[in-house]
Design a protein around this motif. Sequence first.
Motif, short mmCIF file in Angstrom:
data_model
loop_
_atom_site.label_atom_id
_atom_site.label_comp_id
_atom_site.label_asym_id
_atom_site.label_seq_id
_atom_site.Cartn_x
_atom_site.Cartn_y
_atom_site.Cartn_z
N ALA A 167 0.88 -1.26 0.03
CA ALA A 167 0.07 -0.01 -0.18
C ALA A 167 1.05 1.20 0.17
CB ALA A 167 -1.13 -0.11 1.27
N GLY A 168 2.01 1.29 0.81
CA GLY A 168 2.91 2.46 0.71
C GLY A 168 3.61 2.62 -0.69
N GLY A 169 3.95 1.62 -1.34
CA GLY A 169 4.53 1.71 -2.56
C GLY A 169 3.29 2.54 -3.81
N ALA A 170 2.14 2.04 -3.41
CA ALA A 170 0.98 2.42 -4.28
C ALA A 170 0.84 4.04 -3.97
CB ALA A 170 -0.19 2.04 -4.10
N LEU A 171 0.64 4.46 -2.53
CA LEU A 171 0.65 5.79 -2.06
C LEU A 171 1.81 6.67 -2.62
CD1 LEU A 171 -0.45 5.71 1.58
CD2 LEU A 171 -1.99 6.46 -0.26
N ILE A 172 2.99 6.30 -2.58
CA ILE A 172 4.18 7.15 -2.81
C ILE A 172 4.20 7.22 -4.42
CG2 ILE A 172 6.81 7.05 -3.09
CD1 ILE A 172 6.71 5.50 -0.38
N ALA A 173 3.64 6.09 -5.15
CA ALA A 173 3.49 6.53 -6.70
C ALA A 173 2.52 7.35 -6.84
CB ALA A 173 3.59 5.16 -7.28
N LEU A 174 1.29 7.55 -6.21
CA LEU A 174 0.11 8.29 -6.39
C LEU A 174 0.14 9.58 -6.04
CD1 LEU A 174 -2.58 5.38 -6.18
CD2 LEU A 174 -1.55 6.15 -8.41
N LEU A 175 0.60 9.67 -4.96
CA LEU A 175 0.73 10.91 -4.29
C LEU A 175 2.02 11.66 -4.09
CD1 LEU A 175 -1.65 9.90 -1.39
CD2 LEU A 175 -2.32 11.16 -3.53
N PRO A 176 1.97 12.86 -3.79
CA PRO A 176 3.11 13.56 -3.39
C PRO A 176 3.77 13.15 -2.17
CG PRO A 176 1.78 15.30 -4.20
CD PRO A 176 0.97 14.02 -4.12
N ILE A 177 5.02 12.87 -1.98
CA ILE A 177 5.58 12.28 -0.81
C ILE A 177 5.24 13.09 0.53
CG2 ILE A 177 7.76 13.82 -0.77
CD1 ILE A 177 7.48 10.12 -0.06
N GLY A 178 4.92 14.40 0.43
CA GLY A 178 4.23 14.85 1.58
C GLY A 178 3.11 14.36 2.00
N SER A 179 2.11 14.08 1.27
CA SER A 179 0.90 13.80 1.45
C SER A 179 0.66 12.51 2.24
CB SER A 179 0.11 13.59 -0.01
OG SER A 179 -0.01 14.69 -0.60
N VAL A 180 1.95 11.66 2.08
CA VAL A 180 1.79 10.43 2.84
C VAL A 180 2.14 10.63 4.38
CG1 VAL A 180 3.13 8.20 3.39
CG2 VAL A 180 2.89 9.13 1.10
N PHE A 181 2.62 11.66 4.71
CA PHE A 181 2.75 12.10 6.28
C PHE A 181 1.37 12.81 6.51
CE2 PHE A 181 7.09 12.15 4.30
CZ PHE A 181 7.63 11.39 5.36
N LEU A 182 0.63 13.42 5.76
CA LEU A 182 -0.74 13.99 6.08
C LEU A 182 -1.61 12.72 6.34
CD1 LEU A 182 -1.04 16.97 3.64
CD2 LEU A 182 -0.03 16.98 6.04
N VAL A 183 -1.39 11.56 5.56
CA VAL A 183 -2.41 10.71 5.71
C VAL A 183 -1.91 9.90 7.06
CG1 VAL A 183 -2.95 8.30 4.90
CG2 VAL A 183 -2.68 10.48 3.25
N ASN A 184 -0.81 9.86 7.50
CA ASN A 184 -0.44 9.08 8.90
C ASN A 184 -0.94 10.15 9.86
OD1 ASN A 184 0.69 7.00 10.12
ND2 ASN A 184 2.59 8.37 10.51
N ALA A 185 -0.75 11.38 9.62
CA ALA A 185 -1.37 12.34 10.78
C ALA A 185 -2.78 12.09 11.09
CB ALA A 185 -1.01 13.75 10.56
N ALA A 186 -3.62 11.86 9.76
CA ALA A 186 -4.82 11.55 10.03
C ALA A 186 -5.34 10.24 10.74
CB ALA A 186 -5.63 11.54 8.83
N SER A 187 -4.43 9.24 10.65
CA SER A 187 -4.87 8.01 11.29
C SER A 187 -4.49 8.26 12.77
CB SER A 187 -3.67 7.00 10.69
OG SER A 187 -2.46 7.16 11.06
#
Length: 409
Positions: A167-187
């Motif tokens: 799932a992380g590989g897909a997120l990194i491929a689809l979203l800007p790298i900074g967005s991954v940290f925002l998703v984790n903040a939401a969790s």
Amino acid sequence: MLFQRQADSPPRALPRGTVSFIAAQSLSNGFTAIEILALSWLTLAPQQMGLPPHYFAAITGALFLPFLVVGPLYGRIAARWGANFLWRTCLVGEAAACSLFGAAILLFGMPDYLVVVLYALSIGALQAIEVPSRQTSLMNHLEDSFATGYAAFTATSRGISAVAPLAGGALIALLPIGSVFLVNAASFGLVFFVALKFFDPEVAEAAGGKAGGGAGGPSPSAILFPVLVMGFCIGALGYQFPVTNLLSLDRLSVTGSMAFGVISAAVAVGGILGPWLGAKLSGARSLCAVVAIFGACELLMGASDQLVVYCAFALVCGAAYSSFTVASMGFVRSTTSGNDRARWVGMLSTVTIGCVPVGTLLVGGLAVIGSEMTLMLPAALCMAAGGISYLLLWSKRASTLPLSPGEEK
């Protein structure tokens, strides 16, 4: 008997809201695993920073080393502020740190390496308090259903973490790298709101003061020190499979990421099955036996040159490790109470999480001798720790102490 089952008793229902908490916290753990993957991508990928691997090793150390500092002090910290307050405060802090870091990347572009290290250090420090606070809160809140609840949480968390890299590989491929940290903040925010609804701080703190080992038995220090030694051997030294599995590929006469993925999957499947065994084991002798079995199977992994045999023993090792994780927490709960409980939870986090970088360095040094030694020497230490702890606990007449709350001595 080495392995003892709990005495027959009526099924204990999980408190209301437990399933929601397990789902939210497991999802958050999965996104945390994705965040570590994102940090490695940010540091190592040529299109990002493109730094050598030892730079990411420093980031990994910044994530784990705060456990070495905070763990021994956690009992005093929890006595001052309370486990529930610390847990919720750290969740807010982690959400804020992830949000600020992700937003900064999106707004200002690639951060300096020192900023990444400081971010990892801040997250590591917050998690060094958040993890034992969460475990202590669960012990106090779930009471008699702790074994079942913690096993369900551990199994679910490991299952989600096993698919997190995909799932992380897909997120990194689809979203800007900074967005991954925002998703984790939401969790983290999700877990915070679920915890607000799920936990009653007054009830939990009162339960922490009442539950624990009975009077007239061995002191918690005499009983739990061998558990810490076993935790270091199995957690910091033995469970180094991301390193040892990769180093073993040449000896197994296989190459490529597919073989590495198959071995990793075997460990992950064992990690999902093991918590349910840990929830049912009772008695200090069972805990020692699990560590010894882990060591024996890891020793056989080091001696194996067949992929199928190696995977079979890797599955048992994964199950033994996660079983130890659940059973050791149940052991702490059933032999301690109040602030003493928080202190030992913090110490267990220190040896099983904070000492991981130390174990990685030791295992990396053994690789110079041979890939099989990265498995065999930690395996021998686990077997020795299990056997010696068995004798120590037996001599202190602790072999009948319960591992699961609700079971009377």
